[in-house]
Design an enzyme around this catalytic site. Structure first.
Site, PDB file in Angstrom:
ATOM      1  N   HIS A  98     -13.331 -27.282-109.228  1.00  0.00           N
ATOM      2  CA  HIS A  98     -12.359 -26.535-110.027  1.00  0.00           C
ATOM      3  C   HIS A  98     -11.935 -27.436-111.183  1.00  0.00           C
ATOM      4  O   HIS A  98     -12.033 -28.662-111.097  1.00  0.00           O
ATOM      5  CB  HIS A  98     -11.089 -26.207-109.239  1.00  0.00           C
ATOM      6  CG  HIS A  98     -11.277 -25.401-108.003  1.00  0.00           C
ATOM      7  ND1 HIS A  98     -11.690 -25.951-106.811  1.00  0.00           N
ATOM      8  CD2 HIS A  98     -11.054 -24.085-107.757  1.00  0.00           C
ATOM      9  CE1 HIS A  98     -11.719 -25.009-105.877  1.00  0.00           C
ATOM     10  NE2 HIS A  98     -11.347 -23.868-106.424  1.00  0.00           N
ATOM     11  N   ASP A 101      -9.476 -30.126-110.227  1.00  0.00           N
ATOM     12  CA  ASP A 101     -10.011 -31.196-109.388  1.00  0.00           C
ATOM     13  C   ASP A 101     -10.457 -32.388-110.217  1.00  0.00           C
ATOM     14  O   ASP A 101     -10.383 -33.533-109.764  1.00  0.00           O
ATOM     15  CB  ASP A 101     -11.231 -30.711-108.592  1.00  0.00           C
ATOM     16  CG  ASP A 101     -10.947 -29.489-107.754  1.00  0.00           C
ATOM     17  OD1 ASP A 101      -9.811 -29.352-107.280  1.00  0.00           O
ATOM     18  OD2 ASP A 101     -11.863 -28.671-107.580  1.00  0.00           O
TER      19      ASP A 101
END
Length: 430
Positions: A98, A101
């Site tokens: 993501h 992240d």
């Protein structure tokens, strides 16, 4: 280089090994049904659980202490350094992420975008130097408080716009890194109570949001698959992407069934009241099978625990459906799995993946043998053999069928489903 993993050597295949960090069943070059095992399984590490998750649960906070935890770009680059070291130690061919992240959250969309572009370039350099490929990218549209009432389905159009703009930047990053898929997971695309929810409006917003994402992906030349990941609930009471069947109905409603496929997670299938193999088989039957998140739940806990897979019979039945569907094309096996809160050591992160990859390798080989031997498919064909002789029945009508049954005057006798015998067949392979 970092010193997070110390002097741990790369994991190798050794069927006779006695240590924690050897593959006993996963041999990337072993041929299975005419294809290398690595090319069948297409393993990916999930950046979020492996490098961003702090070890919290609904009743307790952070238990992990990682040197890269923090909100600076320098720490984001350190996190990437450790990630690629782990990829190399495991020999993983893919990873997934993501946006949040890989880059820290900023105070503005503009700064979020700048940080994402910076870290995308940094990751791209590591990939160019021999690192693994990107299986898929996605946007986190559920963690930040702005998304407490959803992203695409939010009652506030400004939140919808922020989420749409974020997906645009994540599609750009995924395309730039050569990602083979892009995933949309509606973590909060649902509702807590119908008392304040307009279902029809929110569903229309979600359909338009997905259409925009598909249109933009094709506009920039992204040739990978666009995937939706079904989940029935948690964190919301009811989510609009409940299961494969619900997603397919949604796609049909908005004319996207030829554009979008599904990324199916084992844990989400269980929460929806299905088996993993059911969701895989249905996706294949509907022509929307794409990729999988491989994990498991704790069946005593009853919620989405995201544990590494350790059940060979379960994985064998899953890969049986994957192989029947023709195997992965752009998809793969992403370990959407996290350590337990008490597994604190760096070696735990490696050992968890090693064990999971071995379990999947055993499951794949068992599935391949079952499919090649054909015992299950022979039994399945025999069960429906009479239909091969009477296909015209489906083109008839009720009155004609009633006339036929009246004329024949027979009362059909039931036939055994032989379930226990079929289960015994499966157990011969696992």
């Amino acid at each position: 280089m970092t010193d997070f993993f110390g002097d741990i050597a790369p994991v190798r295949f050794d069927p006779n090994a006695s240590d924690d960090l050897s593959y006993r069943h996963y041999d990337p070059d072993e041929m299975v049904m005419g294809k290398r095992m690595e090319d069948h399984l297409r393993f990916a590490v999930a950046w979020w659980h492996s490098f961003a998750w702090p070890g919290g649960d609904p009743f307790g906070g952070q238990t992990f202490e990682r040197p890269w935890f923090g909100d600076t770009m320098a720490l984001a680059r350190m996190k990437a350094d450790v990630a690629f070291e782990m990829f190399a130690l495991l020999g993983q061919p893919f990873f997934c992420f993501h946006d949040v992240d890989i880059r820290p959250e900023a105070d503005s969309f503009a700064e979020n975008t700048r940080r994402l572009e910076e870290i995308t370039d940094y990751i791209g350099q590591k990939m160019a130097a021999g690192g693994p490929q990107l299986l898929w990218g996605t946007a986190n549209l559920f963690s930040n408080r702005r998304y407490m009432a959803g992203a695409a389905t939010n009652p506030d159009p400004d939140v919808f716009a922020f989420a749409a703009a974020t997906v645009k930047t994540c599609l750009d990053a995924t395309h730039k890194l050569g990602g083979q898929n892009y995933v949309l997971w509606g973590g909060r695309e649902g509702y807590e109570t119908l008392l304040n929810t307009d279902l029809k409006r929110e569903r229309q917003q979600a359909g338009r949001f997905l259409s925009m994402a598909v249109d933009y992906a094709r506009k920039i030349g992204f040739e990978g698959a666009i995937l939706i990941e079904p989940k029935p609930q948690e964190p919301t009471k009811h989510q609009y992407d409940y299961d494969v069947a619900t997603v397919y109905g949604f796609l049909k409603d908005f004319g996207l069934e030829k554009e979008v496929r599904v990324n199916i997670e084992q844990g989400h299938a269980i929460l929806a009241g299905h088996s993993f193999e059911h969701e895989l088989a249905l996706a294949a039957a509907l022509g929307i099978f794409g990729s999988i998140d491989m994990n498991r739940n704790d069946y005593q806990s009853g919620w989405d625990t995201d544990q590494f897979p350790n059940n060979v019979p379960e994985t064998a039945l899953a890969y049986y459906e994957v192989l029947k569907a023709g195997g992965f094309t752009t998809g793969g096996t992403n370990f959407d799995s996290k350590l337990r809160r008490q597994s604190l050591d760096p070696v735990d992160l490696l050992a968890a993946h090693v064990g999971a990859m071995d379990v999947c390798a055993r499951g794949l080989k068992a599935a391949a043998r079952m499919l090649e031997d054909g015992a299950l498919e022979t039994a399945r064909r025999a069960r429906y053999a009479a239909w091969d002789q009477q296909r015209a029945l489906l083109d008839s009508d009720l009155a004609s069928i009633a006339d036929r049954v009246m004329a024949e005057g027979t009362n059909p006798a039931p036939v055994s489903g032989r379930q226990e015998r079929l289960e015994n067949i499966v157990n011969r392979y696992v």
